[in-house]
Structures are given as C-alpha cells and as structure tokens.
Write a protein that holds these residues in place. Sequence first.
Motif, PDB file in Angstrom:
ATOM      1  N   GLU A 150      36.075  54.283  28.033  1.00 16.41           N
ATOM      2  CA  GLU A 150      34.999  53.625  27.278  1.00 16.41           C
ATOM      3  C   GLU A 150      35.499  52.341  26.630  1.00 16.41           C
ATOM      4  OE1 GLU A 150      33.809  56.667  24.582  1.00 16.41           O
ATOM      5  OE2 GLU A 150      32.832  57.898  26.133  1.00 16.41           O
ATOM      6  N   ALA A 151      36.723  52.350  26.110  1.00 17.66           N
ATOM      7  CA  ALA A 151      37.276  51.153  25.470  1.00 17.66           C
ATOM      8  C   ALA A 151      37.463  50.022  26.475  1.00 17.66           C
ATOM      9  CB  ALA A 151      38.612  51.497  24.809  1.00 17.66           C
ATOM     10  N   ILE A 152      37.915  50.359  27.666  1.00 20.87           N
ATOM     11  CA  ILE A 152      38.107  49.335  28.706  1.00 20.87           C
ATOM     12  C   ILE A 152      36.752  48.754  29.129  1.00 20.87           C
ATOM     13  CG2 ILE A 152      38.944  48.923  31.053  1.00 20.87           C
ATOM     14  CD1 ILE A 152      41.031  51.157  30.550  1.00 20.87           C
ATOM     15  N   ASN A 153      35.757  49.639  29.319  1.00 20.49           N
ATOM     16  CA  ASN A 153      34.418  49.173  29.685  1.00 20.49           C
ATOM     17  C   ASN A 153      33.813  48.304  28.592  1.00 20.49           C
ATOM     18  OD1 ASN A 153      34.274  50.433  32.210  1.00 20.49           O
ATOM     19  ND2 ASN A 153      33.595  52.383  31.315  1.00 20.49           N
ATOM     20  N   ALA A 154      34.033  48.708  27.350  1.00 17.21           N
ATOM     21  CA  ALA A 154      33.493  47.943  26.221  1.00 17.21           C
ATOM     22  C   ALA A 154      34.111  46.552  26.160  1.00 17.21           C
ATOM     23  CB  ALA A 154      33.747  48.693  24.912  1.00 17.21           C
ATOM     24  N   THR A 155      35.371  46.424  26.531  1.00 12.96           N
ATOM     25  CA  THR A 155      36.038  45.116  26.550  1.00 12.96           C
ATOM     26  C   THR A 155      35.389  44.208  27.588  1.00 12.96           C
ATOM     27  OG1 THR A 155      38.128  46.142  25.902  1.00 12.96           O
ATOM     28  CG2 THR A 155      38.242  43.939  26.870  1.00 12.96           C
ATOM     29  N   ALA A 156      35.134  44.763  28.785  1.00 15.79           N
ATOM     30  CA  ALA A 156      34.501  43.966  29.842  1.00 15.79           C
ATOM     31  C   ALA A 156      33.119  43.495  29.407  1.00 15.79           C
ATOM     32  CB  ALA A 156      34.422  44.793  31.124  1.00 15.79           C
ATOM     33  N   GLU A 157      32.388  44.378  28.738  1.00 12.83           N
ATOM     34  CA  GLU A 157      31.035  44.019  28.282  1.00 12.83           C
ATOM     35  C   GLU A 157      31.102  42.941  27.202  1.00 12.83           C
ATOM     36  OE1 GLU A 157      28.866  47.467  27.068  1.00 12.83           O
ATOM     37  OE2 GLU A 157      29.132  48.496  28.989  1.00 12.83           O
ATOM     38  N   ALA A 158      32.035  43.099  26.256  1.00 13.84           N
ATOM     39  CA  ALA A 158      32.154  42.148  25.153  1.00 13.84           C
ATOM     40  C   ALA A 158      32.514  40.752  25.643  1.00 13.84           C
ATOM     41  CB  ALA A 158      33.195  42.641  24.149  1.00 13.84           C
ATOM     42  N   LEU A 159      33.345  40.690  26.696  1.00 10.65           N
ATOM     43  CA  LEU A 159      33.792  39.388  27.201  1.00 10.65           C
ATOM     44  C   LEU A 159      32.914  38.882  28.334  1.00 10.65           C
ATOM     45  CD1 LEU A 159      37.671  39.944  27.235  1.00 10.65           C
ATOM     46  CD2 LEU A 159      36.296  38.724  25.532  1.00 10.65           C
ATOM     47  N   GLY A 160      31.995  39.732  28.806  1.00 15.20           N
ATOM     48  CA  GLY A 160      31.105  39.333  29.886  1.00 15.20           C
ATOM     49  C   GLY A 160      31.829  39.072  31.193  1.00 15.20           C
ATOM     50  N   SER A 208      53.618  47.086  37.292  1.00 11.93           N
ATOM     51  CA  SER A 208      53.264  46.730  38.667  1.00 11.93           C
ATOM     52  C   SER A 208      51.750  46.797  38.840  1.00 11.93           C
ATOM     53  CB  SER A 208      53.942  47.661  39.666  1.00 11.93           C
ATOM     54  OG  SER A 208      53.317  48.926  39.677  1.00 11.93           O
ATOM     55  N   GLY A 209      51.300  46.477  40.043  1.00  7.97           N
ATOM     56  CA  GLY A 209      49.868  46.465  40.300  1.00  7.97           C
ATOM     57  C   GLY A 209      49.339  47.758  40.870  1.00  7.97           C
ATOM     58  N   ASN A 210      50.146  48.810  40.877  1.00 13.40           N
ATOM     59  CA  ASN A 210      49.716  50.090  41.457  1.00 13.40           C
ATOM     60  C   ASN A 210      49.897  51.220  40.460  1.00 13.40           C
ATOM     61  OD1 ASN A 210      49.087  49.290  44.267  1.00 13.40           O
ATOM     62  ND2 ASN A 210      51.254  48.733  44.312  1.00 13.40           N
ATOM     63  N   SER A 211      48.848  52.006  40.294  1.00  9.77           N
ATOM     64  CA  SER A 211      48.916  53.194  39.436  1.00  9.77           C
ATOM     65  C   SER A 211      47.648  53.992  39.663  1.00  9.77           C
ATOM     66  CB  SER A 211      49.024  52.797  37.955  1.00  9.77           C
ATOM     67  OG  SER A 211      47.754  52.404  37.448  1.00  9.77           O
ATOM     68  N   PRO A 212      47.601  55.231  39.192  1.00  8.47           N
ATOM     69  CA  PRO A 212      46.323  55.956  39.197  1.00  8.47           C
ATOM     70  C   PRO A 212      45.326  55.226  38.310  1.00  8.47           C
ATOM     71  CG  PRO A 212      48.182  57.432  38.814  1.00  8.47           C
ATOM     72  CD  PRO A 212      48.710  56.047  38.679  1.00  8.47           C
ATOM     73  N   SER A 213      44.111  55.727  38.206  1.00 11.12           N
ATOM     74  CA  SER A 213      43.103  55.059  37.380  1.00 11.12           C
ATOM     75  C   SER A 213      43.633  54.893  35.966  1.00 11.12           C
ATOM     76  CB  SER A 213      41.798  55.858  37.382  1.00 11.12           C
ATOM     77  OG  SER A 213      41.996  57.136  36.800  1.00 11.12           O
ATOM     78  N   LEU A 214      43.215  53.809  35.331  1.00 13.35           N
ATOM     79  CA  LEU A 214      43.790  53.452  34.029  1.00 13.35           C
ATOM     80  C   LEU A 214      43.499  54.482  32.945  1.00 13.35           C
ATOM     81  CD1 LEU A 214      43.255  49.612  33.938  1.00 13.35           C
ATOM     82  CD2 LEU A 214      45.430  50.829  33.822  1.00 13.35           C
ATOM     83  N   ASP A 215      42.347  55.140  33.008  1.00 11.00           N
ATOM     84  CA  ASP A 215      42.035  56.096  31.940  1.00 11.00           C
ATOM     85  C   ASP A 215      43.039  57.248  31.913  1.00 11.00           C
ATOM     86  OD1 ASP A 215      41.162  57.072  34.353  1.00 11.00           O
ATOM     87  OD2 ASP A 215      39.183  57.705  33.649  1.00 11.00           O
ATOM     88  N   VAL A 216      43.398  57.784  33.107  1.00  9.57           N
ATOM     89  CA  VAL A 216      44.352  58.898  33.119  1.00  9.57           C
ATOM     90  C   VAL A 216      45.792  58.395  32.964  1.00  9.57           C
ATOM     91  CG1 VAL A 216      42.857  60.410  34.479  1.00  9.57           C
ATOM     92  CG2 VAL A 216      44.488  58.919  35.658  1.00  9.57           C
TER      93      VAL A 216
END
Length: 469
Positions: free
Chosen positions: A407-417, A434-442
């Motif tokens: 939710e915090a990551i999504n809220a950042t995208a919304e706030a910055l458009g 690096s540029g590879n990992s599981p999804s950021l939330d987990v």
Amino acid sequence: MSVVTRFAPSPTGYLHVGGARTALYSWLYAKSQGGEFVLRIEDTDIERSTEEAKQAILDGMQWLGLSWDKGPYLQTERFDRYKELIERLLEEGKAYKCFMSSQELDEIREQQKARGEKPRYPGTWRDRTDHPEGESYAVRFKNPLDGKVVINDHIRGTIEISNSELDDLVIQRSDGTPTYNFCVVVDDWDMGITHVVRGEDHINNTPRQINILQALGAPVPEYAHVSMILGDDGKKLSKRHNAVSVMQYRDDGFLPQALLNYLVRLGWAHGDQEIFSLSEMIEHFSLDAIGQSASAFNTEKLIWLNQHYMKTMPASEVAVFAKWHFAEQGIDTANGPTLENVIAIQADRVKTLKEMAQISRYFFEDFDEFDEKAAKKHLRPVAKEPLLVVKDKLLALETWTPETIGEAINATAEALGVGMGKIGMPLRVAVTGSGNSPSLDVTLNLLSKQKVEQRIDKAVSFIANRENS
C-alpha cells in the motif's frame, strides 16, 4: 522368508549415480517387503581402496537418506572367516593348490588367443598331488566340469551358462588374500542375503558364485542384474567416463529427494507417474518392473525435478539442505529472516539451492556496491524523489507486513503521479543491490524497517555522488 538385500560398493572411488541407483533399488525392495538392508564395503582390493573413498560412500548414502539396518561391514575385517572356509574346501577336495606362475599362465593365454580360443586356466594343477615344498601357491575352486548354471533373473528372465564355459577360479591369491568372488559368496551367505541387486557387469560373476555357494552348502539368493546408465552423451557412465559423484550433486545444489526420484525412474516405472515420494516408491516398487534396456541420464530432467521439489516441499524441509549452501558461501543466516521464509519466496526463481544462496545474500548482509547495470538504469537523478517519498511512507507504517508495504509503494506512485516502474525498480535496486528479486512487498517484509531505511539512504547518496561527479 524375510527379505534381506545388500549394497556392496568397493571403496576405490566415490559413490556415483550408477551405484546410487543400485543402492536405491536394493533399499526399496527391502523396505517394500518389510525386510532388512545391509551395507557392506568390499575392500579386498587393498592397493586401490582408500579411507577417503569409503567415507565418500558413507556420506553419499547418508545424504540420500538410504540408511542401513546392518553394517557397514568391512571385508578386510573378515579374513579369518574366508580363510576358514577356503581350508574347508581344500579338505573336502572342492578346491586345490595351484603352483602355476603368473608368467606361465600369461604364456598359455597368449597361445590360446593365437589359436582363437577363449583365454582360460587349463586346469593344470586340478588333480596333481606332486606339490613342491616351500613354493607359493594360489587356491583355485574346482568348478564342476559338466552341467549348467541356471539363473532366474528378476530383470532378464532365465539365464543359462554351461559349466564348460567356466574355468577354475582363483579364490585365494598367492599372497594369502582371498579374492572378490569368494568373499562375496561368503558374505552373502553369512549375512543372510536373499536378493542380490547389482549391475549387469556382474552377470559373468554370478554362475561362478552360485557354484561356490552350492559347494559350501549355502542357499543361493535371487538375482536382479540392472542395466547400465548412459550419460547425456549416450556413452556408458562409469568412474572413468562422466560419472558424477553423488556428493557433487549435493555441492551443485540438488535436493536428495529430487535425485532419488530421478534415479528410481532410470529403469523402473509405475504407469505414467513421474513424481514419487519415498513412501510411494516403497509402496509400488518391485524388482520385476525394472526394464532391461539401458537408461539415458538427462540432466535437464533432473533440474526440472529439483525445481519441483524446491517449490513443493515444505520450506522447513528444504531449509535443512539449503543451510549447508548458505554456510558454504559464507552467509550467516542468523543475521536476517528465517531461512524458511527466504526459501518460500525464492524457490520458484532458481534451479538449485546453490543458486538460491547466491541470490539471497542481501537478506543477511549488506552489500558494498550496487549492480552496475541495474544502478545505471534505475538509480538516476530522477529516482531520488521517489525513493525519498517512499522511504517516508514506509517509515510511517505502524505494521510491517506485505500488505502495508504494498500500500505504501502504491500510495507513492499515486502521490507522484507516476507509474509503478518509476517507484518499484529504483526501490528494488536500493534494497537488494540488483534489479532482480521477488515482489517488493514480500522482499521488504523480510528486511527490517531500519535496514530498508539505511539502504534507501545509501541509494540516494549514490545518486547524489553521481550527480556531483
């Protein structure tokens, strides 16, 4: 009759996949019949046997989980028993002393070859009594001169060998040491072996051993001679050609469950089923279902099975084997999340446990540098503001869960458009290096809030330094 099987490797090299499959088939048959499995180390080849090879065999069996009910027995500790029975055969006229030198025997064999005959001992000393005093001698078994040996093989059906094809086998060398074929016979008798599962390269030994068993008045076990395994290149696997040590598969990051499942299907089948738990193998296994054809080893299939087991086994069970790989790579798993939690989110991203350790280092220790390619693409000046905003939103969270982090990551995208990629990729590089990992939330959930803050600050400083340079 209670079933007793055995696995009897020689400690002249490591335990490779051919031996491991033989051990597995022997083990499975004993377990499927409620019987016993014996481990015996056939170390009569004293010059070539080593302690390192013996230990490698034990390590391989233990890693595979093929525990033995009796043993491990060492043939070198049973020399008195072999000598006792050789003396008995001499007294009963079922064996005899042979004073022929090896040089003389070699000359006879060369002459036989020149005449197009099968090289064999001609029986020179079989009935002689003019024994020279003080000279060394070998002891040979008096093989029957007529009749035949019939082997009712579980895999190959009826095999018949005429006794006229067999010469008088040496059962004791001139230095007093017993030979392989005699020791095997005595051991199988003394250990109550009822079923012998071994490679097809032993078929020539079997009629000789049966004749010795009968001369001793011992029961003859049932036999199953397993076909060879071919390598990825189509050639026979052997200690001299492409056979890989079982422990090398451990080192390369394979689970023993995957290797066992793969090996059981190299020659045996139960319908079209591909995936077998150990209990299912025991339930369905039979010697008569083993095929006669050689089986081809396919590394890609083994990798597929390994991925299946990493993803489907309980993470706690995978962790038992993964822990070794993390330690081997110098990763202290005490400094981070539980290994079970890391495995749960990384298992479907790798082929082996070795790879899993390699890509999971950032969970347990800080990194000095960012991956150059990932940093060049995602840690640019435009990423500084999204990183600072998402840091503030993450630090403000009262609970640290995948849901609240997402939710915090999504809220950042919304706030910055901006799109999620403008937030997610810089954040991923910042916290993992690096540029590879599981999804950021987990992924972030397995790192502490403090650790995430420190790594974002490091990424922001990295961007600032690049701007100023």
